[in-house]
Design a protein around this motif. Structure first.
Motif, PDB file in Angstrom:
ATOM      1  N   MET A 100       0.856  -1.174   0.000  1.00 42.35           N
ATOM      2  CA  MET A 100       0.000   0.000   0.000  1.00 42.35           C
ATOM      3  C   MET A 100       0.895   1.227   0.000  1.00 42.35           C
ATOM      4  O   MET A 100       1.963   1.227   0.619  1.00 42.35           O
ATOM      5  CB  MET A 100      -0.862  -0.023   1.262  1.00 42.35           C
ATOM      6  N   ILE A 117       0.502   5.312   0.875  1.00 42.02           N
ATOM      7  CA  ILE A 117      -0.343   6.381   1.404  1.00 42.02           C
ATOM      8  C   ILE A 117       0.444   7.678   1.350  1.00 42.02           C
ATOM      9  O   ILE A 117       1.603   7.730   1.761  1.00 42.02           O
ATOM     10  CB  ILE A 117      -0.783   6.096   2.850  1.00 42.02           C
ATOM     11  N   HIS A 137      -4.347   9.992   1.852  1.00 46.89           N
ATOM     12  CA  HIS A 137      -4.865   9.493   0.576  1.00 46.89           C
ATOM     13  C   HIS A 137      -4.116   8.221   0.196  1.00 46.89           C
ATOM     14  O   HIS A 137      -2.889   8.233   0.091  1.00 46.89           O
ATOM     15  CB  HIS A 137      -4.714  10.537  -0.533  1.00 46.89           C
ATOM     16  N   MET A 138      -4.859   7.136   0.023  1.00 47.72           N
ATOM     17  CA  MET A 138      -4.249   5.878  -0.392  1.00 47.72           C
ATOM     18  C   MET A 138      -4.071   5.911  -1.905  1.00 47.72           C
ATOM     19  O   MET A 138      -5.033   5.881  -2.652  1.00 47.72           O
ATOM     20  CB  MET A 138      -5.119   4.690   0.028  1.00 47.72           C
ATOM     21  N   LEU A 183      -3.019   0.201  -3.604  1.00 45.92           N
ATOM     22  CA  LEU A 183      -3.206  -1.015  -2.806  1.00 45.92           C
ATOM     23  C   LEU A 183      -3.232  -2.163  -3.799  1.00 45.92           C
ATOM     24  O   LEU A 183      -4.149  -2.251  -4.623  1.00 45.92           O
ATOM     25  CB  LEU A 183      -4.518  -0.968  -2.014  1.00 45.92           C
ATOM     26  N   ILE A 225      -5.691  -1.999   4.910  1.00 49.76           N
ATOM     27  CA  ILE A 225      -6.647  -0.896   5.089  1.00 49.76           C
ATOM     28  C   ILE A 225      -6.850  -0.609   6.573  1.00 49.76           C
ATOM     29  O   ILE A 225      -6.900   0.563   6.983  1.00 49.76           O
ATOM     30  CB  ILE A 225      -7.992  -1.221   4.397  1.00 49.76           C
ATOM     31  N   ALA A 264      -4.005   1.415   7.703  1.00 52.59           N
ATOM     32  CA  ALA A 264      -4.123   2.787   7.203  1.00 52.59           C
ATOM     33  C   ALA A 264      -5.143   3.578   8.011  1.00 52.59           C
ATOM     34  O   ALA A 264      -4.906   4.744   8.355  1.00 52.59           O
ATOM     35  CB  ALA A 264      -4.495   2.777   5.722  1.00 52.59           C
ATOM     36  N   LEU A 296      -9.804   8.582   5.406  1.00 58.85           N
ATOM     37  CA  LEU A 296      -8.924   8.117   4.331  1.00 58.85           C
ATOM     38  C   LEU A 296      -9.663   8.224   3.006  1.00 58.85           C
ATOM     39  O   LEU A 296     -10.828   7.849   2.914  1.00 58.85           O
ATOM     40  CB  LEU A 296      -8.522   6.662   4.593  1.00 58.85           C
ATOM     41  N   THR A 331      -9.363   7.529  -1.375  1.00 64.33           N
ATOM     42  CA  THR A 331      -8.690   6.768  -2.415  1.00 64.33           C
ATOM     43  C   THR A 331      -9.492   6.916  -3.700  1.00 64.33           C
ATOM     44  O   THR A 331     -10.557   7.539  -3.720  1.00 64.33           O
ATOM     45  CB  THR A 331      -8.515   5.286  -2.031  1.00 64.33           C
TER      46      THR A 331
END
Length: 145
Positions: A65, A67, A71-72, A75, A91, A94, A101, A103
């Motif tokens: 992942m 980050i 903001h991811m 993944l 997740i 995170a 979060l 994405t």
């Protein structure tokens, strides 16, 4: 037993392998030309990125992942390990760090859209193109109030 750890320089080749295998398994909507171009971009960037890895008992990466702030950006799970809870583990990590979060997910990747919604992410918007302006729509998602 899967554990999480930050990536190291020697993980670079493996994370590119995971990315390629995961994309080839789930992104059949990409044109061959776009798949090749994106692959070159990823191979140039990903090995040096600060990733959180999911590693097996031999310390071999099976997922990762990326980050940036809350903001991811990425993944990806090795297709041989999908469905084993690795995405959920990443997740949850995170969300422990970033309770709110965001994405984005390719709209054509129905499995990923379903995964994020199952995890509690909500749709907040849509873009007609990906981040590089290619014609692959994105769904914007957010977890948390």
């Amino acid at each position: 037993m899967i554990k999480l750890r930050p990536s190291r320089p020697e993980d670079g080749d493996r994370v590119v392998e995971i990315w390629a295998a995961a994309v080839d398994a789930t992104h059949d909507f990409l044109t061959p030309e776009d798949r090749a171009a994106i692959g070159r971009e990823v191979a140039a960037f990903l090995p040096g990125a600060p990733l959180m890895l999911a590693v097996d008992r031999r310390d071999r990466a099976v997922g990762f992942m990326l980050i940036n702030d809350a903001h991811m950006e990425a993944l990806f799970i090795d297709p041989e390990h999908r469905g084993a809870g690795i995405g959920r583990m990443l997740i949850e990590y995170a969300l422990a760090v970033h309770p709110i979060l965001t994405t984005e997910v390719n709209a054509q990747n129905a499995q990923a859209v379903g995964f994020y919604e199952h995890m509690g992410f909500e749709r907040t918007g849509w873009s007609a193109t990906d981040g590089q302006g290619r014609p692959y729509p994105l769904i914007h998602l957010r977890f948390g109030v």
